[in-house]
Design a protein around this motif. Structure first.
Motif, PDB file in Angstrom:
ATOM      1  N   CYS A 212       0.823  -1.213   0.000  1.00 59.56           N
ATOM      2  CA  CYS A 212       0.000   0.000   0.000  1.00 59.56           C
ATOM      3  C   CYS A 212       0.856   1.261   0.000  1.00 59.56           C
ATOM      4  N   GLY A 213       2.166   1.120  -0.177  1.00 62.81           N
ATOM      5  CA  GLY A 213       3.042   2.272  -0.289  1.00 62.81           C
ATOM      6  C   GLY A 213       3.385   2.951   1.018  1.00 62.81           C
ATOM      7  N   ARG A 214       3.119   2.306   2.151  1.00 65.52           N
ATOM      8  CA  ARG A 214       3.430   2.899   3.463  1.00 65.52           C
ATOM      9  C   ARG A 214       4.713   2.249   3.988  1.00 65.52           C
ATOM     10  N   PHE A 215       5.823   2.684   3.393  1.00 67.71           N
ATOM     11  CA  PHE A 215       7.096   2.025   3.689  1.00 67.71           C
ATOM     12  C   PHE A 215       7.646   2.429   5.054  1.00 67.71           C
ATOM     13  N   ARG A 216       7.293   3.607   5.537  1.00 66.75           N
ATOM     14  CA  ARG A 216       7.752   4.013   6.865  1.00 66.75           C
ATOM     15  C   ARG A 216       7.159   3.107   7.933  1.00 66.75           C
ATOM     16  N   GLU A 217       5.851   2.830   7.856  1.00 65.81           N
ATOM     17  CA  GLU A 217       5.205   1.938   8.807  1.00 65.81           C
ATOM     18  C   GLU A 217       5.790   0.530   8.737  1.00 65.81           C
ATOM     19  N   ALA A 218       6.082   0.095   7.487  1.00 61.22           N
ATOM     20  CA  ALA A 218       6.673  -1.237   7.327  1.00 61.22           C
ATOM     21  C   ALA A 218       8.029  -1.310   8.022  1.00 61.22           C
ATOM     22  N   SER A 219       8.835  -0.248   7.890  1.00 60.12           N
ATOM     23  CA  SER A 219      10.149  -0.235   8.542  1.00 60.12           C
ATOM     24  C   SER A 219      10.015  -0.257  10.054  1.00 60.12           C
TER      25      SER A 219
END
Length: 814
Positions: A212-219
């Motif tokens: 979903c393009g939320r790479f900060r949350e994934a990190s």
């Protein structure tokens, strides 16, 4: 007695554990029940067991569970399904463990649809039941149904709640559907239940946020995980690659190795995919070496990833080595090889690979056909493309849009019949932007400018908005004066929609179209808006436009701009700069560009060599022009024209005609410009008879039809030789309507030879066509002056002041 029967039954399920010295009791009634109800044949090499008065009703739930476990093997699927009926007869239909096993068997061998019926009929369900059915729907990519079951499970207050596998399946479904809000809601539910640190759930959360393009949350989730398995590492690496954080992905891979986690084939597959996009060959080869060091088996996943990496790096030899390393292959691997050869411009090899694929018995898919048709289009092999079109129809793939787009491109590029392109395009049910762009390119190649503009209107009416490539295709078709207005409209549309922002295609096309019409100011204004995105094509178009309007010095200034923006000069741009030095007769600048061409290796470009020949010829250095020409391995018609022009413009007319004879004996075919130069040499060299002979041989010997300019040269040549009547007859016998220029040419010859009568006749006909041309009045007045008729000369000049525009002053760089 019952225990003895169960023991015999367990032994029968595991024949390799039988002890031939031990006789186990088995009632014949039990044997018949298994044979009739389950279709089983329980053969024993033991003595006939004792017969006792037990009946199948003594079968316990454990026996059925053992039976279901045994029949979970693929070869025993039919018997496993048959167990369901006896379970119902024996009254075990509400047994939870049995139902869960049956549900797994139905999912495995009958599909999730049939298993759903068993699930709906079950009154006794636990977490395992829900997990089994939700996971099944997730595996078959029916994500909506899986999420519906997950929500239904949450409403059941009697259940303990989802486990990590149910959460993982639900989150993966939300990731596949790109449902960020739902993924965040499940994440909150996971946090409340304390599953956030679970490796399985954590990997699923990484997946949903990255997709979903939320790479900060994934990190953040990855950093908070207590235990990271290879799935977590691979998912995070994949997320960074998706975010185009190539360096971060590679750094994370190295950290994974340092931490002692062994990568899997999927880890390498993700990283190898990134190598084709960013890392390049060096990192790709390093990963290949790591793959070997870790002892990875070269299965189809890794094999395809390696072939794709080497193909994108244009290392087709290495890709072929990997391809031949094992016998395993599928349609995806073959398609990757075909596409790789096409991208490396090895079109014949791509076609050969397609034939080998057919010989190997692998059935092509739509992507395979699309790739090989594109190769046929570029090879070019149009007839082979038509044959593959027939195969596409036989395979029933003619409705696939990627195949249809490749066919439209093939016919647009190589078919002389426009109907082929129209039919291929009309066969597409829902044409996309690629379809429309290929179709408009086909119309543009046939010179149908108006139809290209109409196709653009139809495309927008169909709900397909143009992109930069489609607009650049339309702009490239704008060649008439009327099309300049359409180009301006398209420019306005591009500004409003900002369609030219993503890439250079639209901007460069605008610069080029304004350059073709000599609109230097507009071309430079567009280039100025492109700022840091200018490339070599931008500056080449600008230099060409400046050369066309005679601003050669400003064209050479483009070199400094390119140097400041670190844009490398190529063969086409260098040819434009050489043309500017030729227009300036600037020998010093031309020699500097000559030296640069040798140092940069661009002298091997035929366009650069031709530009040097033209530059030295126009600067008067004929011998240097000869030396450059002699170094060209296979001179084309432009090379020969440059040499002949240089010789003729420096009054070496006999050598110019000799070069033309050499050209006729060589491979290059003369064109219209060649004959203009030859007629010029004959005219100024005083060789009218040879010139007439060359003129007559144009159509007969070389298939070049004389145009208006050739007749002007012929009239000029005859007029200079004093053969005025013959020149007048030539004008009368022209196959098309004479223009004012041909009359003015003969008028100038009449002034030179003092023929007032013919001069007056030519002046009258020229003034009927263009009464505002001052040159006609000047020439006629000169004839009257030479004849001593001052009054008529003065009257002619008075008429010129009344009717004509002011004559432009002559300019010379010398």
């Amino acid at each position: 007695m019952r225990c003895g029967w169960i023991e015999a039954f367990v032994v029968s399920l595991h024949p390799y554990k039988r002890n031939p010295t031990v006789a186990l009791p088995l009632a014949s009634s039990h044997r018949r029940w298994f044979q009739t109800s389950l279709g089983l044949s329980l053969e024993f090499h033991l003595p006939q067991p004792h017969h006792f008065n037990s009946y199948p009703s003594h079968i316990s739930e454990d026996v059925c569970l053992s039976l279901l476990s045994f029949f979970s093997k693929p070869k025993s699927a039919r018997q496993g399904i048959c167990v369901h009926s006896p379970i119902i007869k024996l009254g075990f239909h509400d047994h939870l463990s049995l139902n869960n096993h049956l549900l797994a068997v139905y999912i495995k061998f009958c599909g999730v649809g049939t298993a759903r019926k068993l699930f709906d009929e079950s009154t006794n369900r636990d977490v395992v039941t829900w997990s089994t059915i939700i996971s099944a729907y997730s595996r078959v990519k029916n994500h909506e149904e899986a999420l519906g079951l997950f929500k239904c499970m949450l409403t059941r207050s009697s259940l303990a709640g989802p486990n990590e596998f149910i959460y993982s399946s639900a989150i993966c479904c939300a990731a596949s559907l790109r449902l960020l809000d739902l993924g965040a809601q499940i994440h909150a539910h996971v946090q409340k239940r304390g599953f956030e640190t679970n490796a399985v759930v954590g990997s699923a959360l990484l997946d949903v946020y990255s997709k979903c393009g939320r790479f900060r949350e994934a990190s953040e989730i990855f950093a908070s995980m207590d235990y990271r398995d290879v799935v977590s590492w691979t998912t995070m690496i994949s997320a960074l690659i998706e975010a185009k954080n190539w360096v971060g992905a590679l750094r994370l891979y190295l950290l994974m190795i340092e931490g002692g986690t062994s990568p899997t084939e999927y880890t390498f597959a993700k990283l190898l995919t990134a190598c084709g996009c960013f890392f390049g060959l060096r990192v790709g080869m390093m990963l290949h070496a790591h793959l070997i060091l870790w002892g990875m088996e070269l299965n189809l996943v890794l094999k395809t990833a390696l072939v794709d990496m080497y193909s994108k790096c244009h290392r087709m030899r290495d890709a072929l080595k990997v391809f031949l390393q094992t016998a395993d292959s599928d349609v995806m691997l073959w398609t990757t090889m075909i596409s790789g050869h096409s991208q490396a411009e090895c079109y014949q090899e791509a076609i050969t690979m397609f034939r080998d694929m057919k010989d190997a018995g692998v059935t092509p898919n739509s992507f395979t056909y699309s790739g090989v048709i594109s190769a046929c289009s570029s090879a070019p092999e149009p007839e082979l493309g038509r044959q593959i079109h027939c195969r596409v129809i036989k395979a029933g793939l003619e409705d696939d849009v990627s195949v249809a787009n490749a066919l439209v491109d093939l016919y647009a590029k190589h078919s002389r019949d426009l109907d082929d392109t129209v039919r291929a395009f009309a066969a597409i049910v829902s044409p996309n932007i690629v379809s429309w762009t290929a179709f408009m390119a086909g119309l543009a190649r046939h010179g149908l400018e108006q139809k290209v503009l109409l196709a653009l209107v139809e495309m927008r009416l169909a709900g397909v908005e143009p992109n930069s490539f489609s607009l650049s295709t339309v702009l490239s078709s704008c060649n008439s004066v009327e099309a300049l207005a359409h180009a301006r409209k398209l420019h306005s549309y591009m500004i409003k929609t900002k369609v030219d922002a993503p890439d250079l295609a639209a901007g460069n096309s605008l610069v080029d179209v304004y350059a073709r019409f000599g609109r230097v100011h507009d071309a430079w204004a567009v280039a100025h808006t492109m700022m840091a995105r200018r490339d070599v094509f931008t500056y080449t178009s600008l230099a060409k436009a400046l050369n066309q309007v005679g601003l050669h010095r400003r064209a050479l200034d483009m070199i400094a701009y390119m140097h400041e923006e670190d844009v490398r000069i190529d063969g086409f741009s260098l040819a434009c700069f050489l043309s500017a030095t030729a227009g300036l007769a600037a020998m010093r600048s031309g020699k500097q560009l000559h030296g640069f061409s040798e140092k940069s290796g661009l002298l091997s470009w035929i366009s650069v060599s031709n530009g040097l020949v033209d530059m030295y010829g126009k600067c008067g250095s004929v011998e240097e022009a000869r030396r450059v020409f002699a170094a060209i391995e296979e001179p084309n018609v432009v090379s020969w024209n440059g040499l002949i022009s240089g010789l003729a413009s420096n009054s070496r007319f006999v050598e110019a005609l000799s070069s033309f004879e050499d050209m006729s004996l060589g491979r290059a075919q003369p064109d219209g410009i060649t004959f203009l130069l030859v007629l010029y040499a004959c005219s100024h060299g005083g060789l009218p008879d040879a010139g007439v002979e060359y003129f007559n041989s144009m159509q007969e010997s070389h298939g070049v039809a004389p145009q208006q300019d050739h007749y002007v040269c012929l009239v000029d040549m005859l007029g200079r030789a004093g053969r005025l009547e013959e020149a007048a007859c030539t004008i009368e016998t022209m196959p098309f309507q004479p223009d004012a220029l041909v009359y003015k040419t003969l008028l100038a010859s009449c002034k030179q030879h003092g023929n007032m009568v013919l001069g007056e006749c030519m002046a009258r006909k020229a003034l009927e066509i263009d009464p505002s041309d001052p040159a006609i009045y000047v020439l006629l007045a000169g004839i009257y002056d030479d004849a001593g008729n001052v009054a008529w000369a003065e009257q002619t000049r008075r008429m010129m002041r009344e009717r004509a525009k002011r004559k432009s002053l002559g300019q010379s760089w010398l």
